[in-house]
Motif scaffolding. Structure first.
Motif, PDB file in Angstrom:
ATOM      1  N   SER A   1       0.851  -1.187   0.000  1.00 58.18           N
ATOM      2  CA  SER A   1       0.000   0.000   0.000  1.00 58.18           C
ATOM      3  C   SER A   1       0.885   1.235   0.000  1.00 58.18           C
ATOM      4  N   SER A   2       0.376   2.294  -0.568  1.00 58.62           N
ATOM      5  CA  SER A   2       1.146   3.540  -0.581  1.00 58.62           C
ATOM      6  C   SER A   2       0.210   4.728  -0.402  1.00 58.62           C
ATOM      7  N   LEU A   3       0.739   5.761   0.221  1.00 65.84           N
ATOM      8  CA  LEU A   3      -0.018   6.987   0.444  1.00 65.84           C
ATOM      9  C   LEU A   3       0.541   8.067  -0.470  1.00 65.84           C
ATOM     10  N   TRP A   4      -0.350   8.681  -1.238  1.00 65.53           N
ATOM     11  CA  TRP A   4       0.025   9.741  -2.176  1.00 65.53           C
ATOM     12  C   TRP A   4      -0.606  11.052  -1.738  1.00 65.53           C
ATOM     13  N   ILE A   5       0.189  12.092  -1.684  1.00 70.95           N
ATOM     14  CA  ILE A   5      -0.309  13.406  -1.284  1.00 70.95           C
ATOM     15  C   ILE A   5       0.012  14.403  -2.386  1.00 70.95           C
ATOM     16  N   ASP A   6      -1.040  14.973  -2.925  1.00 69.72           N
ATOM     17  CA  ASP A   6      -0.898  15.949  -4.008  1.00 69.72           C
ATOM     18  C   ASP A   6      -0.089  15.384  -5.180  1.00 69.72           C
ATOM     19  N   GLY A   7      -0.352  14.117  -5.519  1.00 67.97           N
ATOM     20  CA  GLY A   7       0.283  13.496  -6.679  1.00 67.97           C
ATOM     21  C   GLY A   7       1.668  12.950  -6.441  1.00 67.97           C
ATOM     22  N   LYS A   8       2.186  13.034  -5.203  1.00 66.18           N
ATOM     23  CA  LYS A   8       3.522  12.538  -4.905  1.00 66.18           C
ATOM     24  C   LYS A   8       3.444  11.436  -3.845  1.00 66.18           C
ATOM     25  N   LYS A   9       4.204  10.360  -4.078  1.00 61.94           N
ATOM     26  CA  LYS A   9       4.198   9.266  -3.118  1.00 61.94           C
ATOM     27  C   LYS A   9       4.874   9.705  -1.825  1.00 61.94           C
ATOM     28  N   LYS A  10       4.137   9.561  -0.730  1.00 57.94           N
ATOM     29  CA  LYS A  10       4.665   9.934   0.578  1.00 57.94           C
ATOM     30  C   LYS A  10       5.397   8.773   1.223  1.00 57.94           C
ATOM     31  N   LYS A  11       4.746   7.589   1.225  1.00 57.82           N
ATOM     32  CA  LYS A  11       5.344   6.427   1.866  1.00 57.82           C
ATOM     33  C   LYS A  11       4.632   5.171   1.417  1.00 57.82           C
ATOM     34  N   SER A  12       5.344   4.044   1.459  1.00 53.41           N
ATOM     35  CA  SER A  12       4.765   2.739   1.136  1.00 53.41           C
ATOM     36  C   SER A  12       4.934   1.798   2.317  1.00 53.41           C
ATOM     37  N   ALA A  13       4.084   0.786   2.352  1.00 59.59           N
ATOM     38  CA  ALA A  13       4.171  -0.213   3.418  1.00 59.59           C
ATOM     39  C   ALA A  13       3.672  -1.544   2.889  1.00 59.59           C
ATOM     40  N   CYS A  14       4.278  -2.625   3.355  1.00 61.06           N
ATOM     41  CA  CYS A  14       3.868  -3.970   2.948  1.00 61.06           C
ATOM     42  C   CYS A  14       3.264  -4.685   4.150  1.00 61.06           C
ATOM     43  N   GLY A  15       2.163  -5.382   3.905  1.00 60.15           N
ATOM     44  CA  GLY A  15       1.529  -6.125   4.991  1.00 60.15           C
ATOM     45  C   GLY A  15       0.072  -6.389   4.693  1.00 60.15           C
ATOM     46  N   ASP A  16      -0.587  -7.014   5.653  1.00 54.05           N
ATOM     47  CA  ASP A  16      -2.007  -7.321   5.494  1.00 54.05           C
ATOM     48  C   ASP A  16      -2.837  -6.046   5.551  1.00 54.05           C
ATOM     49  N   LEU A  17      -3.907  -6.031   4.782  1.00 57.29           N
ATOM     50  CA  LEU A  17      -4.806  -4.885   4.711  1.00 57.29           C
ATOM     51  C   LEU A  17      -6.227  -5.378   4.948  1.00 57.29           C
ATOM     52  N   LEU A  18      -6.928  -4.748   5.859  1.00 54.51           N
ATOM     53  CA  LEU A  18      -8.292  -5.137   6.190  1.00 54.51           C
ATOM     54  C   LEU A  18      -9.257  -4.040   5.782  1.00 54.51           C
ATOM     55  N   PHE A  19     -10.249  -4.387   4.953  1.00 49.78           N
ATOM     56  CA  PHE A  19     -11.288  -3.427   4.593  1.00 49.78           C
ATOM     57  C   PHE A  19     -12.330  -3.351   5.704  1.00 49.78           C
ATOM     58  N   THR A  20     -12.725  -2.112   6.019  1.00 47.91           N
ATOM     59  CA  THR A  20     -13.758  -1.871   7.016  1.00 47.91           C
ATOM     60  C   THR A  20     -14.924  -1.161   6.337  1.00 47.91           C
ATOM     61  N   HIS A  21     -15.956  -0.832   7.088  1.00 48.21           N
ATOM     62  CA  HIS A  21     -17.086  -0.100   6.534  1.00 48.21           C
ATOM     63  C   HIS A  21     -16.733   1.360   6.231  1.00 48.21           C
ATOM     64  N   GLN A  22     -15.581   1.816   6.763  1.00 46.22           N
ATOM     65  CA  GLN A  22     -15.182   3.204   6.549  1.00 46.22           C
ATOM     66  C   GLN A  22     -13.967   3.355   5.655  1.00 46.22           C
ATOM     67  N   GLY A  23     -13.225   2.265   5.439  1.00 45.47           N
ATOM     68  CA  GLY A  23     -12.006   2.346   4.631  1.00 45.47           C
ATOM     69  C   GLY A  23     -11.156   1.125   4.839  1.00 45.47           C
ATOM     70  N   VAL A  24      -9.939   1.329   5.376  1.00 41.03           N
ATOM     71  CA  VAL A  24      -9.021   0.219   5.603  1.00 41.03           C
ATOM     72  C   VAL A  24      -8.350   0.327   6.954  1.00 41.03           C
ATOM     73  N   SER A  25      -7.982  -0.840   7.481  1.00 40.88           N
ATOM     74  CA  SER A  25      -7.195  -0.945   8.697  1.00 40.88           C
ATOM     75  C   SER A  25      -6.146  -2.019   8.455  1.00 40.88           C
ATOM     76  N   GLY A  26      -5.544  -2.521   9.527  1.00 34.82           N
ATOM     77  CA  GLY A  26      -4.480  -3.500   9.366  1.00 34.82           C
ATOM     78  C   GLY A  26      -3.114  -2.845   9.469  1.00 34.82           C
ATOM     79  N   PRO A  27      -2.043  -3.632   9.629  1.00 41.42           N
ATOM     80  CA  PRO A  27      -0.704  -3.092   9.887  1.00 41.42           C
ATOM     81  C   PRO A  27      -0.221  -2.049   8.886  1.00 41.42           C
ATOM     82  N   SER A  28      -0.374  -2.300   7.585  1.00 43.71           N
ATOM     83  CA  SER A  28       0.163  -1.348   6.608  1.00 43.71           C
ATOM     84  C   SER A  28      -0.627  -0.051   6.583  1.00 43.71           C
TER      85      SER A  28
END
Length: 433
Positions: free
Chosen positions: A233-260
């Motif tokens: 997973s990666s977070l992009w702010i204003d078109g630029k990659k801020k940070k990436s993380a590898c790991g499990d991702l859990l979808f919730t009713h509001q978005g995502v949770s989990g380690p990454s």
């Protein structure tokens, strides 16, 4: 009725994991210790750690602590070497809590219950003569020759005080930011507070989005409860990659949770209110071990071999995706069309989404929904060996009240134990005649 003792060598404010460890360390050196807790029992947040199983520490920490504790990791050099993850395991074994290692170096109690850890600490406090007062929120603390600590009901006096009140996340456990007020009143700087280790909210999952386009805006709304193992997973702010993380991702009713997701939440812009559309994006690489060109070849082969098979089935079989996850990649029309009906342009779009499914992030996660607080009492004003204040003699700090936060996986509890022990030992030494 025996009059309540009012004078102690050390007063510890806050009976979370760091506060209990600080009280045990100080009492172990012969100091008389009062431990004050605002809630009805100690360790309420400890009971929630590791999904109720208590991820005590992480065996990998000695090798990666400067990165995993972010910009202030270097501050922990002394306390970590003095009380390492192996030392933590041995300590809890001495309390009757054997532990074992799980994935990624996580250390859990064999009993698999956070309550067993909390009970062992409470028993040790009693056996070491620590006076524990619950339902005792501290209102003021000041030094006038000795420290005067005032609760709603009484005043107590000591030679040393340890502030271990936690951060401002999970306030129902007692972490409501009280310690920041007490620290500032005694000359300390509190850095900006923000969520760390928090879920991330997607605009497409918000109630407003649902209301504006019916029951659901797309297939992603049906993903709640789905876990994606080992994605990038990666977070992009204003078109630029801020940070990436590898790991499990859990979808919730509001978005995502989990380690990454929780790791990346630390990088969200702290502005209040909703973000502009497209300003902050969360991207998911569903095929982190397969290059885009290779993925396209694999998909083309499957489509040519199975021209009459539905695309959702093609995707699931080719890339071993869960059926619901195909909704991240295929729109409603493409889900139930056959492979031979898919154009080259549509195929390339599918590959792009497999490698970078993007969601607009709605807003910064509220601090009270974070597992850990980013920010706190500035570590520039604290001695890293003793956790002692550089601003006021006889004041020490332990745990999350300081500007230290780590990644998930036992890192934050390790910091609680090591900082609590360092503060307790130093406070006991300071209180000696």
């Amino acid at each position: 009725m025996t009059p309540m003792q009012k004078h102690f060598d050390v007063i510890v404010i806050g009976a979370g994991p760091s506060g209990m460890m600080a009280a045990l360390a100080a009492s172990g050196q012969g100091a008389s210790v009062l431990l004050l807790e605002k809630k009805e029992r100690p360790g309420k947040k400890l009971l929630l750690t590791g999904h109720g199983r208590c991820n005590i520490t992480n065996i990998r920490i000695p090798d990666n602590f400067r990165e995993t504790y972010h910009e202030n990791g270097r501050f922990l050099t002394s306390s970590l070497h003095a009380f390492s993850p192996e030392d933590v395991r041995e300590y809890f074994l001495s309390l009757g809590i054997p532990t074992h290692e799980e994935d990624e170096g996580r250390i859990f109690p064999d009993m698999q219950k956070a309550s067993s850890v909390c009970e062992a600490l409470e028993k040790a406090l009693s056996e070491n003569g620590v006076v524990l007062l619950t339902d005792s929120p501290v209102r003021t603390m000041k030094k006038n020759g000795v420290w005067i600590v005032t609760t709603e009901k009484d005043s107590f006096f000591s030679k040393a005080v340890i502030l271990s009140t936690g951060g401002k996340s999970f306030p129902h456990t007692g972490s409501e930011g009280d310690g920041y007020v007490l620290a500032e009143a005694n000359g300390h700087t509190v850095t900006a507070l923000a969520p760390a280790l928090a879920p991330i909210f997607f605009s497409a999952f918000s109630d407003a989005s649902r209301d504006s386009c019916g029951e659901a805006c797309g297939a992603e709304i049906t993903l709640a409860g789905i876990t994606l193992p080992d994605v990038v997973s990666s977070l992009w702010i204003d078109g630029k990659k801020k940070k990436s993380a590898c790991g499990d991702l859990l979808f919730t009713h509001q978005g995502v949770s989990g380690p990454s997701a929780m790791l990346l939440s630390r990088e969200l812009p702290a502005s209040k209110g909703k973000y502009p559309q497209g300003y902050v994006q969360f991207q998911i690489d569903l095929l982190p071990d397969i290059r885009e060109e290779e993925a396209e070849k694999m998909l083309l082969v499957s489509m040519n071999e199975n021209p009459n098979r539905y695309m959702k089935r093609i995707l699931c079989e080719t890339f071993r995706l869960q059926e619901k996850v195909s909704g991240l990649v295929l729109d409603g029309k493409t889900m139930d069309i056959c492979a031979h009906e898919v154009t080259k342009e549509k195929r390339k779009m599918i590959i792009r989404k497999l490698k970078a499914s993007a969601f607009d992030v709605e807003k910064c996660t509220p601090l009270d929904m974070a597992y850990v607080t980013r920010g706190g009492v500035s570590v520039k004003e604290i001695d890293p060996k003793t956790m002692g204040s550089k601003r006021k003699e006889g004041l020490f700090f332990a745990g999350e009240v300081m500007d230290i936060d780590g990644i998930s996986g036992g890192y934050n509890l390790q910091f609680a134990w090591e900082s609590g022990r360092a503060a307790g030992l130093a406070a006991a030494e300071y209180s000696r005649p």
